[in-house]
Design a protein around this motif. Structure first.
Motif, PDB file in Angstrom:
ATOM      1  N   HIS A 252       3.659  12.683  13.594  1.00  0.00           N
ATOM      2  CA  HIS A 252       2.206  12.777  13.623  1.00  0.00           C
ATOM      3  C   HIS A 252       1.666  11.382  13.896  1.00  0.00           C
ATOM      4  CE1 HIS A 252      -1.939  13.209  12.075  1.00  0.00           C
ATOM      5  NE2 HIS A 252      -1.792  14.487  12.362  1.00  0.00           N
ATOM      6  N   TRP A 253       0.604  11.319  14.701  1.00  0.00           N
ATOM      7  CA  TRP A 253       0.089  10.016  15.118  1.00  0.00           C
ATOM      8  C   TRP A 253      -0.267   9.108  13.946  1.00  0.00           C
ATOM      9  CZ3 TRP A 253      -4.552   8.362  13.402  1.00  0.00           C
ATOM     10  CH2 TRP A 253      -5.458   9.321  12.929  1.00  0.00           C
ATOM     11  N   ALA A 254      -0.771   9.678  12.834  1.00  0.00           N
ATOM     12  CA  ALA A 254      -1.207   8.850  11.706  1.00  0.00           C
ATOM     13  C   ALA A 254      -0.038   8.103  11.077  1.00  0.00           C
ATOM     14  CB  ALA A 254      -1.919   9.710  10.664  1.00  0.00           C
ATOM     15  N   PHE A 255       1.122   8.766  10.943  1.00  0.00           N
ATOM     16  CA  PHE A 255       2.295   8.091  10.389  1.00  0.00           C
ATOM     17  C   PHE A 255       2.761   6.970  11.319  1.00  0.00           C
ATOM     18  CE2 PHE A 255       2.728  12.364   8.383  1.00  0.00           C
ATOM     19  CZ  PHE A 255       2.597  11.949   7.062  1.00  0.00           C
ATOM     20  N   SER A 256       2.719   7.243  12.639  1.00  0.00           N
ATOM     21  CA  SER A 256       3.127   6.222  13.606  1.00  0.00           C
ATOM     22  C   SER A 256       2.186   5.023  13.548  1.00  0.00           C
ATOM     23  CB  SER A 256       3.125   6.808  15.022  1.00  0.00           C
ATOM     24  OG  SER A 256       4.042   7.865  15.136  1.00  0.00           O
TER      25      SER A 256
ATOM     26  N   VAL B  35       0.879  -1.169   0.000  1.00  0.00           N
ATOM     27  CA  VAL B  35       0.000   0.000   0.000  1.00  0.00           C
ATOM     28  C   VAL B  35       0.920   1.223   0.000  1.00  0.00           C
ATOM     29  CG1 VAL B  35      -1.829   1.231   1.223  1.00  0.00           C
ATOM     30  CG2 VAL B  35      -1.798  -1.278   1.217  1.00  0.00           C
ATOM     31  N   VAL B  36       1.029   1.870  -1.142  1.00  0.00           N
ATOM     32  CA  VAL B  36       2.001   2.950  -1.347  1.00  0.00           C
ATOM     33  C   VAL B  36       1.276   4.293  -1.292  1.00  0.00           C
ATOM     34  CG1 VAL B  36       3.793   3.881  -2.849  1.00  0.00           C
ATOM     35  CG2 VAL B  36       3.350   1.407  -2.811  1.00  0.00           C
ATOM     36  N   VAL B  37       1.700   5.144  -0.370  1.00  0.00           N
ATOM     37  CA  VAL B  37       1.098   6.458  -0.186  1.00  0.00           C
ATOM     38  C   VAL B  37       2.096   7.517  -0.651  1.00  0.00           C
ATOM     39  CG1 VAL B  37      -0.044   8.028   1.424  1.00  0.00           C
ATOM     40  CG2 VAL B  37      -0.122   5.553   1.830  1.00  0.00           C
ATOM     41  N   PHE B  38       1.794   8.166  -1.776  1.00  0.00           N
ATOM     42  CA  PHE B  38       2.629   9.246  -2.284  1.00  0.00           C
ATOM     43  C   PHE B  38       2.141  10.568  -1.699  1.00  0.00           C
ATOM     44  CE2 PHE B  38       3.331   6.136  -5.722  1.00  0.00           C
ATOM     45  CZ  PHE B  38       4.709   6.202  -5.827  1.00  0.00           C
ATOM     46  N   MET B  39       3.062  11.323  -1.102  1.00  0.00           N
ATOM     47  CA  MET B  39       2.704  12.602  -0.504  1.00  0.00           C
ATOM     48  C   MET B  39       3.649  13.687  -0.992  1.00  0.00           C
ATOM     49  SD  MET B  39       1.667  11.587   3.407  1.00  0.00           S
ATOM     50  CE  MET B  39       0.763  13.130   3.629  1.00  0.00           C
ATOM     51  N   ARG B  40       3.068  14.733  -1.561  1.00  0.00           N
ATOM     52  CA  ARG B  40       3.859  15.833  -2.107  1.00  0.00           C
ATOM     53  C   ARG B  40       4.595  16.607  -1.015  1.00  0.00           C
ATOM     54  NH1 ARG B  40       1.356  20.800  -5.009  1.00  0.00           N
ATOM     55  NH2 ARG B  40       3.100  21.673  -6.159  1.00  0.00           N
ATOM     56  N   GLY B  41       4.080  16.560   0.212  1.00  0.00           N
ATOM     57  CA  GLY B  41       4.680  17.325   1.297  1.00  0.00           C
ATOM     58  C   GLY B  41       5.863  16.655   1.963  1.00  0.00           C
TER      59      GLY B  41
ATOM     60  N   PHE C 203       5.302   5.015   2.764  1.00  0.00           N
ATOM     61  CA  PHE C 203       5.127   6.436   2.456  1.00  0.00           C
ATOM     62  C   PHE C 203       6.287   6.882   1.576  1.00  0.00           C
ATOM     63  CE2 PHE C 203       2.667   5.979   6.331  1.00  0.00           C
ATOM     64  CZ  PHE C 203       1.523   6.700   6.026  1.00  0.00           C
ATOM     65  N   ARG C 204       5.954   7.559   0.469  1.00  0.00           N
ATOM     66  CA  ARG C 204       6.986   8.020  -0.451  1.00  0.00           C
ATOM     67  C   ARG C 204       6.710   9.469  -0.851  1.00  0.00           C
ATOM     68  NH1 ARG C 204       7.622   3.191  -4.948  1.00  0.00           N
ATOM     69  NH2 ARG C 204       7.964   1.444  -3.498  1.00  0.00           N
ATOM     70  N   PRO C 205       7.778  10.248  -1.060  1.00  0.00           N
ATOM     71  CA  PRO C 205       7.572  11.612  -1.584  1.00  0.00           C
ATOM     72  C   PRO C 205       7.063  11.554  -3.015  1.00  0.00           C
ATOM     73  CG  PRO C 205       9.910  11.084  -1.463  1.00  0.00           C
ATOM     74  CD  PRO C 205       9.189   9.965  -0.784  1.00  0.00           C
ATOM     75  N   LEU C 206       6.208  12.503  -3.365  1.00  0.00           N
ATOM     76  CA  LEU C 206       5.629  12.560  -4.708  1.00  0.00           C
ATOM     77  C   LEU C 206       6.479  13.480  -5.580  1.00  0.00           C
ATOM     78  CD1 LEU C 206       3.351  11.891  -6.712  1.00  0.00           C
ATOM     79  CD2 LEU C 206       2.052  13.805  -5.740  1.00  0.00           C
TER      80      LEU C 206
END
Length: 395
Positions: free
Chosen positions: A162-166, A145-151, A176-179
């Motif tokens: 942040h609790w969600a990443f933990s 499950v790959v989550v690309f995040m521009r931030g 989690f990967r940078p976009l």
């Protein structure tokens, strides 16, 4: 008019410094600092000459700048404005994700990926974001499950506190990967589209950018794409080369499932560029997919069907709650009604752009609360804990 041509780049650099290059990463801050005084000097000399065209140009740029900033402020991605109420970044995986769950094996290389994309630069995921990723991770234990995040910082390997990443890092199949948008669009018709300097100033830039990312991901890599306002109820891997009907005669791209280099996705990329209109909401999203599917099948009206290997899924499969009836998500439902409503459903779209300002009582019998409780229990436990802490603080 020769002076006008030399003045306009200076004005654009002064009022829109990000437009001096394709991206901020391609320009050094020091170079901008040395260029700015000469631009200001040119601007001062021209305006002081009292020539009408210079005054008109300056007024036009000022008005345009103010209008665009105001317009973007109104239409910016609402999820980036939604407050999150996580009170702590520390998460105990043993507490929130019991080891009894069969998630320790990790993903299989042969299973297709599940993709999420966050095109805004926010790095404080909401409860719904967390629930979307968690529910996908639970229902697809053999998939990445790959989550690309521009931030996310491109060179920083550590995630924001942040609790969600933990919490989501407790699942071994979540990444989690940078976009990197230039890299993503390279080798596709959308590469030149993205490089146009004024692209970022269009009123629907974030949703259009999201529309672009999903069709490129599907064409390049294949797998499953989901918006971050989906709650996944069951494994989606058998819904191959498919997309969902959101309502009568309209397809939606919030869920996509395709094999790599599929011709349908290639046609979507071509239509994206050839029939581009970033000033009409949905033109690059649902309307694009609907246009291409009708051409693909040589039809005028879309129904639940399979055509040349591509399936249009009935609304109850991934859009059981129509966007017009999104308020039902916050209404109490009985267990029997809950089961009846979702018996043919693989995932539920929550329509976050419409529902994000509505308060959800936790715990409650609301349809959405029951979805959280059953399909993303770790996120739900965090929501309950935060709700209880906020209640105690309010006393």
């Amino acid at each position: 008019m020769k002076k006008a041509h030399t003045l306009l780049p200076c004005l654009s650099g002064f009022f829109f410094p990000s437009l001096q290059a394709v991206s901020g990463e391609q320009a050094l801050a020091g170079e901008r600092m040395f260029r700015m005084p000469s631009c200001l000097l040119k601007l001062t000399r021209v305006v002081l000459s009292h020539k009408p065209w210079a005054l008109f140009t300056l007024i036009f740029v000022l008005v345009s700048f103010t209008y665009i900033k105001l317009y973007l402020g109104i239409w910016e991605d609402p999820e980036s404005r939604v407050p999150t109420y996580g009170l702590s970044a520390e998460i105990s995986c043993d507490h929130y994700v019991p080891s009894a769950l069969n998630i320790t094996r990790g993903p299989s290389p042969s299973a297709g990926n599940v993709f999420f994309v966050e095109t805004s630069k926010q790095t404080a995921p909401s409860y719904l974001f967390s629930c979307s990723v968690e529910s996908a991770a639970r229902t697809h234990p053999a998939s990445r499950v790959v989550v690309f995040m521009r931030g996310l910082a491109k060179k920083n390997t550590s995630l924001p506190k942040h609790w969600a990443f933990s919490l989501l890092s407790c699942f071994p199949n979540v990444e989690f990967r940078p976009l990197n948008l230039i890299e993503l669009f390279s080798g596709t018709p959308l590469a030149q589209w993205y490089l146009w300097p004024l692209r970022h100033w269009e009123p629907y830039f974030f949703p259009v950018l999201s529309d672009a990312c999903r069709i490129v991901l599907m064409w390049k890599f294949g797998g499953i794409y989901l918006d971050t306002d989906f709650i996944v109820l069951r494994n989606l891997q058998n819904l191959t080369n498919a997309l969902g009907i959101q309502d009568h005669d309209v397809l939606n791209g919030a869920f996509l499932s395709f094999t790599p280099k599929h011709k349908f996705m290639e046609l979507c990329m071509q239509d994206f560029v050839q029939d581009y209109n970033g000033w009409v909401w949905g033109h690059q999203g649902p309307e694009l997919l609907t246009r291409v599917f009708k051409k693909w099948c040589h039809i005028r009206t879309i129904e639940s069907m399979s055509c040349q290997g591509v399936r249009a899924l009935a609304p109850e499969v991934v859009y059981p709650i129509p966007w017009q009836g999104w308020k039902k998500l916050f209404e109490a439902v009985s267990a029997s009604e809950f089961h009846k409503l979702l018996q043919n459903t693989y995932a539920v779209h929550v329509w976050n752009k419409l529902s994000h300002k509505t308060k959800l009582e936790i715990p409650s019998q609301a349809l959405l609360a029951q979805l959280y409780s059953q399909f993303c229990p770790a996120t739900y436990a965090k929501m309950k804990q935060d709700s209880e802490q906020l209640s105690r603080r309010a006393v």
